[in-house]
Design an enzyme around this catalytic site. Sequence first.
Site, PDB file in Angstrom:
ATOM      1  N   HIS A 131      -4.660  34.630  11.403  1.00  0.00           N
ATOM      2  CA  HIS A 131      -3.587  35.310  11.057  1.00  0.00           C
ATOM      3  C   HIS A 131      -2.423  34.934  10.138  1.00  0.00           C
ATOM      4  O   HIS A 131      -1.258  35.361  10.116  1.00  0.00           O
ATOM      5  CB  HIS A 131      -2.618  35.758  12.585  1.00  0.00           C
TER       6      HIS A 131
ATOM      7  N   HIS B  34     -13.621  41.991   6.399  1.00  0.00           N
ATOM      8  CA  HIS B  34     -13.406  40.972   7.347  1.00  0.00           C
ATOM      9  C   HIS B  34     -13.471  41.777   8.942  1.00  0.00           C
ATOM     10  O   HIS B  34     -14.263  42.752   8.686  1.00  0.00           O
ATOM     11  CB  HIS B  34     -11.720  40.874   7.326  1.00  0.00           C
TER      12      HIS B  34
ATOM     13  N   HIS C 138     -12.865  42.404  13.043  1.00  0.00           N
ATOM     14  CA  HIS C 138     -12.079  42.297  14.139  1.00  0.00           C
ATOM     15  C   HIS C 138     -13.071  42.000  15.462  1.00  0.00           C
ATOM     16  O   HIS C 138     -13.873  42.858  15.856  1.00  0.00           O
ATOM     17  CB  HIS C 138     -11.211  43.311  14.328  1.00  0.00           C
TER      18      HIS C 138
ATOM     19  N   GLU D 229     -11.320  47.891  16.603  1.00  0.00           N
ATOM     20  CA  GLU D 229      -9.886  48.483  16.527  1.00  0.00           C
ATOM     21  C   GLU D 229     -10.231  49.885  16.897  1.00  0.00           C
ATOM     22  O   GLU D 229      -9.418  50.666  17.640  1.00  0.00           O
ATOM     23  CB  GLU D 229      -9.274  48.203  15.110  1.00  0.00           C
TER      24      GLU D 229
ATOM     25  N   HIS E 260     -14.384  45.599   8.604  1.00  0.00           N
ATOM     26  CA  HIS E 260     -13.628  46.466   7.376  1.00  0.00           C
ATOM     27  C   HIS E 260     -13.974  45.955   6.023  1.00  0.00           C
ATOM     28  O   HIS E 260     -13.759  44.646   5.769  1.00  0.00           O
ATOM     29  CB  HIS E 260     -12.112  46.292   7.729  1.00  0.00           C
TER      30      HIS E 260
ATOM     31  N   THR F 282      -4.096  48.138   9.602  1.00  0.00           N
ATOM     32  CA  THR F 282      -4.011  47.937  11.035  1.00  0.00           C
ATOM     33  C   THR F 282      -2.952  46.850  11.390  1.00  0.00           C
ATOM     34  O   THR F 282      -2.827  46.599  12.779  1.00  0.00           O
ATOM     35  CB  THR F 282      -5.343  47.548  11.853  1.00  0.00           C
ATOM     36  N   THR F 283      -2.748  45.986  10.668  1.00  0.00           N
ATOM     37  CA  THR F 283      -1.629  44.857  10.995  1.00  0.00           C
ATOM     38  C   THR F 283      -0.320  45.018  10.050  1.00  0.00           C
ATOM     39  O   THR F 283      -0.631  45.748   9.077  1.00  0.00           O
ATOM     40  CB  THR F 283      -2.439  43.649  10.586  1.00  0.00           C
TER      41      THR F 283
HETATM   42  C1  SG7 Z   1      -6.368  41.347   8.276  1.00  0.00           C
HETATM   43  O1  SG7 Z   1      -6.268  42.624   8.439  1.00  0.00           O
HETATM   44  C2  SG7 Z   1      -6.450  40.425   7.073  1.00  0.00           C
HETATM   45  C3  SG7 Z   1      -5.617  41.152   5.820  1.00  0.00           C
HETATM   46  C4  SG7 Z   1      -5.762  42.964   6.051  1.00  0.00           C
HETATM   47  C5  SG7 Z   1      -5.293  43.261   7.303  1.00  0.00           C
HETATM   48  O2  SG7 Z   1      -5.269  40.745   8.891  1.00  0.00           O
HETATM   49  O3  SG7 Z   1      -7.951  40.875   6.516  1.00  0.00           O
HETATM   50  O4  SG7 Z   1      -6.032  40.553   4.713  1.00  0.00           O
HETATM   51  C6  SG7 Z   1      -5.315  40.066   3.926  1.00  0.00           C
HETATM   52  C7  SG7 Z   1      -5.851  39.478   2.448  1.00  0.00           C
HETATM   53  O5  SG7 Z   1      -4.361  39.610   4.327  1.00  0.00           O
HETATM   54  O6  SG7 Z   1      -4.904  43.051   4.979  1.00  0.00           O
HETATM   55  C8  SG7 Z   1      -4.154  44.360   3.102  1.00  0.00           C
HETATM   56  C9  SG7 Z   1      -5.320  43.605   3.865  1.00  0.00           C
HETATM   57  O7  SG7 Z   1      -6.407  43.835   3.491  1.00  0.00           O
HETATM   58  C10 SG7 Z   1      -5.275  44.647   7.506  1.00  0.00           C
HETATM   59  O8  SG7 Z   1      -6.573  45.337   7.076  1.00  0.00           O
HETATM   60  S1  SG7 Z   1      -7.293  46.634   7.669  1.00  0.00           S
HETATM   61  O9  SG7 Z   1      -6.121  47.657   7.896  1.00  0.00           O
HETATM   62  O10 SG7 Z   1      -8.238  46.763   7.220  1.00  0.00           O
HETATM   63  N1  SG7 Z   1      -7.680  45.920   9.143  1.00  0.00           N
HETATM   64 ZN    ZN Z   2      -9.338  45.170   9.324  1.00  0.00          ZN
END
Ligand code: SG7
Ligand code: ZN
Length: 248
Positions: A65, A94, A96, A107, A120, A200-201
């Site tokens: 994070h 990435h 979860h 999620e 995702h 989601t974050t």
């Molecule tokens: C994770 O989820 C990271 C974030 C991502 C966020 O915290 O993979 O990626 C980066 C590059 O910070 O945010 C903008 C973005 O991709 C939220 O992504 S999600 O909604 O697909 N879970």
């Molecule tokens: Zn995600």
Amino acid sequence: MSHGWNGPEGEHHWSKNYPYCGGTFQSPIDIKSELLRFDPTLRPIEIQNYNLSPNEQLTLGNNGHSGECKSSVLSTKHMHISSLPHHYTAAQLHFHWGSSNRAAGSEHTVNSKQYAAEMHVVHFNSDKYPNMSMAVDKSDGLAVLGVLIEVGEFSPAFEQFLKFINGIKYRGKVQVPGFNIRALLPARLDEYYRYDGSLTTPPCYPSVLWTVFRNHVTISRKQVLHQLELFFLSRFDIRINKPLRNEC
Ligand code: SG7
Ligand code: ZN
């Protein structure tokens, strides 16, 4: 958890610092079958250039994070999806995962069922925006493909990068040779849940056209355990870093 959005700064407190969090478009959601309706205008998801060659290195990193550099894919001919209102180019993917004290980590939930994990693949609208950071807060900026992961049969596709994660036990990065990302998706790309949602974050921008595939994929118990043993932190990213540009 060392820091970040958990604990006293956990999900229920996000909206204090991030005005978009907790809004009408907040993702993830519980997908309730009684609320679904069939949309005959939706087409199967079409993916292009998901088959990365081994010399297209992926950077696998445990972000814990923490605020890391964001990256974006520059070339529109690279890994992208179509059959949506625009062309969307992949920026990163990435996962979860659950943590050892909360085994299930997906999620999205389906009729309240939580899956073991969720992948995702984040894409930005490359018809309208030059990169991820320009698109991230726009209402038509992003499209994310979500894959629900259940414990079951061994997945050779996931093993392609799981075998490298020893290198990122705590925090840091490791290079992984490119492989066929298509193999991480379910066989059927024509059955999915679609809705307008958000990151989601934090900062929870309401910018995501969500596609959550109806069919889950499986990884073996051993593959999950491998994961749980190695990670105290519940998320890590694979960044597709070629052709990437750092935006720090
Ligand atoms: C994770 O989820 C990271 C974030 C991502 C966020 O915290 O993979 O990626 C980066 C590059 O910070 O945010 C903008 C973005 O991709 C939220 O992504 S999600 O909604 O697909 N879970
Ligand atoms: Zn995600």
